[in-house]
Scaffold this active site. Structure first.
Site, PDB file in Angstrom:
ATOM      1  CE  LYS A  75      -4.341   1.474   2.077  1.00 14.54           C
ATOM      2  NZ  LYS A  75      -5.504   1.083   2.861  1.00 14.54           N
TER       3      LYS A  75
ATOM      4  CD  GLU B 116     -19.563  -1.815   8.452  1.00 14.35           C
ATOM      5  OE1 GLU B 116     -19.764  -2.917   7.896  1.00 14.35           O
ATOM      6  OE2 GLU B 116     -18.645  -1.047   8.120  1.00 14.35           O
TER       7      GLU B 116
ATOM      8  NE  ARG C 220     -22.884  -3.574   3.690  1.00 15.70           N
ATOM      9  CZ  ARG C 220     -21.684  -3.779   3.155  1.00 15.70           C
ATOM     10  NH1 ARG C 220     -20.714  -4.234   3.908  1.00 15.70           N
ATOM     11  NH2 ARG C 220     -21.485  -3.549   1.879  1.00 15.70           N
TER      12      ARG C 220
HETATM   13  C1  LIG Z   1     -19.219  -1.304   4.706  1.00 14.46           C
HETATM   14  C2  LIG Z   1     -17.985  -0.441   4.766  1.00 14.46           C
HETATM   15  N1  LIG Z   1     -17.380  -0.233   5.942  1.00 14.46           N
HETATM   16  C3  LIG Z   1     -16.281   0.539   6.015  1.00 14.46           C
HETATM   17  C4  LIG Z   1     -15.784   1.122   4.893  1.00 14.46           C
HETATM   18  C5  LIG Z   1     -14.608   2.072   5.013  1.00 14.46           C
HETATM   19  N2  LIG Z   1     -13.455   1.533   4.284  1.00 14.46           N
HETATM   20  C6  LIG Z   1     -13.139   1.926   3.056  1.00 14.46           C
HETATM   21  S1  LIG Z   1     -11.774   1.234   2.449  1.00 14.46           S
HETATM   22  C7  LIG Z   1     -11.553   0.379   3.873  1.00 14.46           C
HETATM   23  C8  LIG Z   1     -10.374  -0.531   4.013  1.00 14.46           C
HETATM   24  C9  LIG Z   1     -10.316  -1.490   2.890  1.00 14.46           C
HETATM   25  O1  LIG Z   1      -9.176  -2.254   2.995  1.00 14.46           O
HETATM   26  P1  LIG Z   1      -8.771  -3.147   1.776  1.00 14.46           P
HETATM   27  O2  LIG Z   1      -9.985  -3.787   1.208  1.00 14.46           O
HETATM   28  O3  LIG Z   1      -7.702  -4.045   2.210  1.00 14.46           O
HETATM   29  O4  LIG Z   1      -8.276  -2.118   0.692  1.00 14.46           O
HETATM   30  P2  LIG Z   1      -6.888  -1.325   0.637  1.00 14.46           P
HETATM   31  O5  LIG Z   1      -7.238   0.093   0.890  1.00 14.46           O
HETATM   32  O6  LIG Z   1      -5.970  -1.898   1.636  1.00 14.46           O
HETATM   33  O7  LIG Z   1      -6.411  -1.538  -0.754  1.00 14.46           O
HETATM   34  C10 LIG Z   1     -12.542   0.666   4.803  1.00 14.46           C
HETATM   35  C11 LIG Z   1     -12.627   0.118   6.164  1.00 14.46           C
HETATM   36  C12 LIG Z   1     -16.466   0.911   3.689  1.00 14.46           C
HETATM   37  N3  LIG Z   1     -16.098   1.489   2.542  1.00 14.46           N
HETATM   38  N4  LIG Z   1     -17.542   0.123   3.646  1.00 14.46           N
END
Ligand SMILES: Cc1ncc(C[n+]2csc(CCOP(=O)(O)OP(=O)(O)O)c2C)c(N)n1
Ligand SMILES: CC(=O)[C@@H](O)[C@H](O)COP(=O)(O)O
Ligand SMILES: [Mg+2]
Length: 633
Positions: free
Chosen positions: A282, A367, A395
């Site tokens: 990342k 959630e 959710r």
């Molecule tokens: C239902 C939901 N909860 C929380 C989020 C907030 N959120 C957006 S990206 C993320 C982390 C995602 O991590 P990953 O899938 O590993 O993607 P990366 O950014 O590491 O590439 C979170 C918690 C969201 N978009 N949707």
């Protein structure tokens, strides 16, 4: 400046480039992303990590025919850049500009809208099933991060896909990060896969080996089968996914374009669902983001050299106040715990997690689980607080109803990002929570006008022996004085501005700011207005609302929420039930999904700015006056 990037007008152009040129192109893309996002803000680190992966996907697949589904979608910038939208990056996430997420209405290369996590495999499987019914033969590719894989929906979809057997490629982009450090058993399992000595071993070799174990006699067969299983668990990489019915390939170096192309090609020739495990970094290519991916997950405009934000970030936010207030409460009450669904920093809980590591629970992007987990703790006598974005709480609706409110358990939902959030747009605005929460019996529901009041409400929630929700917006909470603010009394609002009897305005939560401006502007025009902060959405301060409605000529409500099922409609019902037949005007959001853009611009566009509300109220007075004149003629 961008030698190869300038040659990419469509994904087909990639196929003309040699491996060394792709390497340079990848660097150019990263340079472009850093410069561009440093001006507009946006999701940076995740995009820097998927450059080679996106290029390889576009080399092996045809994104007009084949369908990519980007989980969450915050990592789709590279895809956007090479599918004809690079010029639009100056407008990224701005009003009427390029969206920060995939949008079907934006491009034929975007096949499914995302924004909330863990939906990609379900959507991909749905598409694959239709493709199979129609006997078509394109590929469907879901790209899901290790963080998004912690979400329940992703597991539900893997479970279904393994049995369904449709051809489907799931690319697991594992960078060992959610927004913050990733958590949970699956994350630990992926770490083991990274470090397995079988790292690049093709599973076929191992299975061949196992099949050569001789089996003689009935008992021997059973023993051999058991031994095979045991061996398989030790040596077959990705056995978890294999057992679900997927063919597991990986882990693959996600920054090696050639290796990625090879693996993607390989996956195309496998029948049934395939999980390709890709390891990425990342923030790749920007040392500050590599060192601190969390800080560069979502950024506001910043200086490239230092990584420091351009605007003053020292403002105290509502989330900061929530975090601090919860620490104070936890000091007084040992039963107080805090639960987050993968948003510890966004919800202001970093301090709490450091101060009370054993009373802080990050459950991953889950959630629904977060809410029921809180209910379980509450059933055992604890006082769980769940700081959660309004949009993500959508959710957990059934869990709030079924697990918390029916049992009248003392769980407090700190509903952060309520109202319009701005640049993330329609998937992220918190504009529905009043509608879906205030209909639930047993729930006490509040909204503070500022940070000070939020602090007082959190303290109050600590004393309520039942479910509570407190909604507050993204951004600055104004100055928070050290004293607590007025005591919160169940179902009691307050008069914020006593200007007279022409108009009463009931402004909910942070919209009191706007309400105050409106009252002052009306005063200048000779219209005498009173501003009421109801504090409670449930139970409403019926006495105060009815008293003011009786006394004033015209009644207005203001809220940062949709009109249907919102605060204003509840006031309207109350007045109707009490035979107050005065005209009520509700200033709220319309029945539509509000696009992305700066919150002030959006509020103005939807008639929720101080200026627009003042104009509208004055217009009511003018038309009323001219009506009277007409009638007197
Ligand atoms: C239902 C939901 N909860 C929380 C989020 C907030 N959120 C957006 S990206 C993320 C982390 C995602 O991590 P990953 O899938 O590993 O993607 P990366 O950014 O590491 O590439 C979170 C918690 C969201 N978009 N949707
Ligand atoms: C993609 C996503 O869902 C999050 O990264 C979100 O954009 C965070 O929003 P805040 O900036 O309001 O924390
Ligand atoms: Mg990740």
């Amino acid at each position: 400046m961008y030698k190869y990037l300038n040659q990419i007008n469509s994904p087909h152009d990639l196929r003309r480039l040699k491996e060394t040129e792709i390497e340079v192109l990848s660097k150019e893309i990263r340079r472009f992303l850093i410069n561009s996002v440093s001006k507009t803000g946006g999701h940076l680190a995740s995009n820097l990590g998927v450059v080679e992966l996106t290029l390889a996907m576009h080399t092996i697949f045809d994104s007009l025919r084949d369908k990519f589904i980007w989980d969450v979608g915050h990592q789709s910038y590279v895809h956007k850049m090479i599918t004809g939208r690079r010029e639009d990056f100056t407008t990224l996430r701005q009003y009427k500009g390029l969206s920060g997420f995939p949008k079907r209405k934006e491009s034929f290369h975007d096949h499914f809208d995302t924004g909330h996590s863990s939906t990609s495999i379900s959507a991909a499987l749905g598409m694959a099933s239709v493709r199979d019914l129609k006997r078509e033969d394109h590929s469907i590719v879901a790209v899901i991060g290790d963080g998004a894989l912690t979400g329940g929906m992703a597991f539900e979809a893997l479970n279904h896909a393994g049995q369904n057997k449709s051809n489907l490629l799931v690319i697991l982009n594992d960078n060992e990060m959610s927004i913050s450090q990733n958590v949970g058993g699956m994350s630990n399992y992926l770490s083991k896969l990274r470090t397995t000595p079988m790292y690049s071993k093709v599973k076929g070799d191992v299975e061949n080996l196992i099949s050569q174990i001789p089996a003689i006699g009935k008992t021997m067969v059973k023993t051999a089968e058991k031994a095979k299983d045991a061996i398989k668990y030790f040596v077959v990489p990705g056995v978890f996914f294999e057992e679900l019915g997927f063919t597991y390939i990986g882990p693959i170096d996600g920054h090696n374009y050639n290796a990625l192309c090879k693996a993607l090609k390989q996956s195309k020739n496998i029948s049934g669902p395939v999980l390709l495990h890709v390891l990425t970094k990342k923030g790749k290519g920007y040392s500050l983001a590599e060192a601190s991916p969390h800080d560069f997950h979502g950024v506001s405009p910043f200086k490239v050299d230092s990584g420091k934000p351009l605007s003053n970030k020292d403002k105290v936010t509502y989330s900061d106040v929530a975090g601090k207030s919860l620490i104070e409460l936890a000091e007084e009450d040992q039963r107080v715990v805090s639960i987050t669904a993968a948003m510890p920093a966004g919800t202001g809980m970093t301090g709490f997690s450091q101060r009370y590591p054993h009373r802080f629970f990050d459950v991953g992007i889950a959630e629904q689980h977060a809410v029921t987990f809180a209910a379980g703790m509450a059933a055992e006598g604890y006082k769980p607080f769940v700081p959660i974005y309004s949009t993500f709480l959508q959710r957990g609706f059934d869990q709030v109803v079924h697990d918390v409110c029916i049992q009248n358990l003392p769980v407090t939902l700190l509903v952060d990002r309520a109202g319009l959030v701005g640049n993330d747009g329609e998937t992220h605005h918190g504009s529905f929570d009043i509608s879906f929460l205030s209909c639930i019996p047993n729930l006490t529901f509040m909204s503070p006008k500022d940070g000070k009041e939020l602090r007082a409400m959190i303290k109050y929630a600590g004393k309520v022996n039942g479910p509570v929700a407190i909604r507050y917006p993204r951004g600055s909470a104004g100055e928070v004085a050290s004293e607590l603010g007025e005591e919160i009394i169940t179902g009691k609002g307050e008069i914020v501005y006593e200007g007279g009897k022409d108009v009463v305005i009931f402004a909910l939560g942070h919209m009191n700011d706007v309400g105050l401006k409106v009252c002052r502007s009306l005063q200048e025009q000779g219209i005498k207005a009173t501003l009421v902060n109801p504090r409670f959405i449930k139970p409403l301060d019926e006495y105060l609302i009815l008293q003011q409605a009786h006394r004033c000529k015209r009644i207005y409500t203001i809220e940062d929420h949709i009109k249907i099922g919102g605060f204003g409609t509840q006031v309207l019902t109350l007045l109707n039930d009490n035979q107050i037949n005065k005209q009520v005007k509700i200033f709220a959001l319309p029945d539509m999904f509000v696009e992305h853009g700066n919150v002030e611009i959006l509020h103005d566009f939807y008639g929720l700015s101080g200026e627009k509300i003042t104009e509208s109220i004055i217009a009511d007075f003018v038309s009323n006056a001219s009506e009277k004149m007409m009638m007197s003629r």
